[in-house]
Design a protein around this motif. Structure first.
Motif, PDB file in Angstrom:
ATOM      1  N   CYS A   8     -49.918 -57.927 -80.408  1.00 46.41           N
ATOM      2  CA  CYS A   8     -49.333 -56.596 -80.449  1.00 46.41           C
ATOM      3  C   CYS A   8     -48.950 -56.264 -81.885  1.00 46.41           C
ATOM      4  O   CYS A   8     -48.800 -57.138 -82.721  1.00 46.41           O
ATOM      5  N   GLU A   9     -48.791 -54.967 -82.146  1.00 45.20           N
ATOM      6  CA  GLU A   9     -48.548 -54.519 -83.515  1.00 45.20           C
ATOM      7  C   GLU A   9     -47.327 -55.185 -84.103  1.00 45.20           C
ATOM      8  O   GLU A   9     -47.317 -55.567 -85.268  1.00 45.20           O
ATOM      9  N   ASP A  10     -46.285 -55.369 -83.316  1.00 53.17           N
ATOM     10  CA  ASP A  10     -45.051 -55.904 -83.859  1.00 53.17           C
ATOM     11  C   ASP A  10     -45.112 -57.396 -84.099  1.00 53.17           C
ATOM     12  O   ASP A  10     -44.157 -57.984 -84.581  1.00 53.17           O
ATOM     13  N   TYR A 197     -38.672 -42.588 -81.181  1.00 51.68           N
ATOM     14  CA  TYR A 197     -38.785 -43.504 -80.049  1.00 51.68           C
ATOM     15  C   TYR A 197     -38.136 -42.924 -78.795  1.00 51.68           C
ATOM     16  O   TYR A 197     -38.478 -43.314 -77.686  1.00 51.68           O
ATOM     17  N   SER A 214     -45.482 -45.303 -87.928  1.00 50.06           N
ATOM     18  CA  SER A 214     -45.436 -46.427 -88.860  1.00 50.06           C
ATOM     19  C   SER A 214     -44.805 -46.025 -90.184  1.00 50.06           C
ATOM     20  O   SER A 214     -44.109 -46.825 -90.823  1.00 50.06           O
ATOM     21  N   ASP A 263     -39.681 -55.045 -76.387  1.00 44.53           N
ATOM     22  CA  ASP A 263     -39.391 -53.661 -76.736  1.00 44.53           C
ATOM     23  C   ASP A 263     -39.652 -53.416 -78.218  1.00 44.53           C
ATOM     24  O   ASP A 263     -39.176 -54.156 -79.089  1.00 44.53           O
ATOM     25  N   ARG A 264     -40.372 -52.362 -78.499  1.00 44.15           N
ATOM     26  CA  ARG A 264     -40.828 -52.075 -79.859  1.00 44.15           C
ATOM     27  C   ARG A 264     -39.670 -51.769 -80.807  1.00 44.15           C
ATOM     28  O   ARG A 264     -39.614 -52.293 -81.932  1.00 44.15           O
ATOM     29  N   ARG A 267     -37.387 -54.960 -81.494  1.00 40.43           N
ATOM     30  CA  ARG A 267     -38.007 -55.920 -82.407  1.00 40.43           C
ATOM     31  C   ARG A 267     -38.027 -55.385 -83.838  1.00 40.43           C
ATOM     32  O   ARG A 267     -37.842 -56.126 -84.808  1.00 40.43           O
TER      33      ARG A 267
END
Length: 368
Positions: A8-10, A197, A214, A263-264, A267
């Motif tokens: 995942c991106e994170d 968000y 981003s 959770d984006r 993190r």
């Protein structure tokens, strides 16, 4: 290439090209294998981030991003180094230098990945082959480069190249704003991230939405890097700074406990916490000069940072495929061993492109 859980991106980090000079205010020791003027602390952080992302994608140790959130740290390092350059040189020269260091190693991946994907039937995809824009993003990744299903490992990690590229392009404007309203700028981007968000604003899952998110989320880390360079972080009393870091950190942990560890926003806030700690710190690393192999390794990783990053995922997938073809179970340890050998071979074969991009004499072994 074999299927695997896409990171995942994170969970990812990227290596940012090393500048010619860095950290002029830190009082670090200068190990034997690092050019004068370079910061041992900054180089060590970058090398550690690259190692962490490689270990995560090889061994899938899920707690590693919490112990060391490498991606936010790398954005902060990039912001810090960019600020140092913007203070010395004209903005267009700084942006051009950053692009010159970033794009050629990506193009080395492109000239391998795109023909391979086309040869494997990407152009005959029943859902439609690549468009002109799809191919253009492999040259200048203003949007995430697309790939065929078979060639997914080539593009999985390139989201960060896109995010970094946009922040480089925005860096002169961010620097102008930061120099005039430093506290306001530092508060505005995390506030914007929280709003983006929240249900108040719908950010569509489109290339434009990706750039907006981003730029706010990781632009926060970028500006904390600016704050390190200007000494703003050092001017905050230690007690107040400790309370700030604790508030952000406990808030992030509480949010993750409520929303779940994936959770984006939680993190990301935890990453901001790490960045605040690491960008305030200025440890002396004189001892590196006495460990010659380690100081050389850190310098070598920095000299081949982009090559290592853009190639490590396709190399790991290829290692798994080779092990399976040889009848060897592609477990974590086996994949780590085979992948490390293959990645070293790739770095030896094409890493010299980073020497050319940095205007150094090309060398087979990374300069240390």
């Amino acid at each position: 290439m074999p299927a695997s859980r896409p990171p995942c991106e994170d969970d990812r980090a990227v290596a940012v090209p090393a500048p010619r000079r860095a950290d002029p205010v830190a009082g670090d020791g200068e190990p034997r294998h690092r050019p004068a003027g370079r910061s041992g602390y900054i180089d060590a952080l970058r090398a550690l981030a690259i190692l962490r992302v490689y270990l995560l994608h090889t061994l899938w140790v899920t707690w590693l991003p919490m112990v060391f959130p490498a991606m936010p740290v790398m954005f902060a390092l990039a912001g810090y180094l960019t600020a140092a350059s913007l203070e010395r040189r004209k903005p267009l020269r700084v942006v051009g230098s950053r692009l010159r260091r970033l794009l050629p190693p990506l193009w080395a991946l492109t000239v391998v990945a795109v023909p391979l994907m086309l040869a494997r039937g990407w152009g005959n995809d029943p859902d439609g082959g690549p468009s002109v824009l799809d191919l253009a993003w492999w040259v200048v990744p203003l949007a995430n480069p697309q790939s065929s299903e078979w060639g997914g490992p080539f593009s999985l990690g390139l989201w960060y190249i896109r995010a970094y590229l946009w922040l480089v392009l925005l860096s002169p404007a961010l620097w102008w704003v930061f120099r005039r309203w430093p506290v306001g700028a530092l508060l505005a981007l995390p506030a914007a991230t929280v709003v983006l968000y929240s249900p108040l604003v719908h950010v569509p899952p489109t290339p434009v939405g990706d750039v907006i998110w981003s730029s706010a989320a990781y632009g926060t880390c970028w500006l904390i890097g600016y704050a390190r360079h200007t000494g703003l972080l050092d001017r905050i009393p230690l007690a107040a700074y400790t309370l700030l870091v604790a508030a952000v950190g406990f808030g992030a942990l509480a949010w993750l406990a409520e929303q779940g560890e994936a959770d984006r926003l939680g993190r990301l806030a935890w990453g901001w916490t790490a960045v605040l700690v690491l960008m305030r710190a200025r440890p002396r690393l004189d001892w590196l000069a006495r460990v010659r192999w380690l100081s050389w390794l850190i310098a070598a990783i920095n000299a081949r940072a982009v090559t290592i990053y853009v190639w490590h995922l396709p190399v790991l997938f290829a290692a798994g495929a080779l092990l399976s073809a040889a009848g060897v179970p592609a477990g974590k340890v086996a994949t780590f061993g085979a992948g490390t050998v293959l990645l070293a071979a790739v770095v030896l074969a094409i890493g010299w492109i980073e020497d050319l991009a940095a205007r150094r004499r090309p060398a087979l072994l990374p300069p240390g």
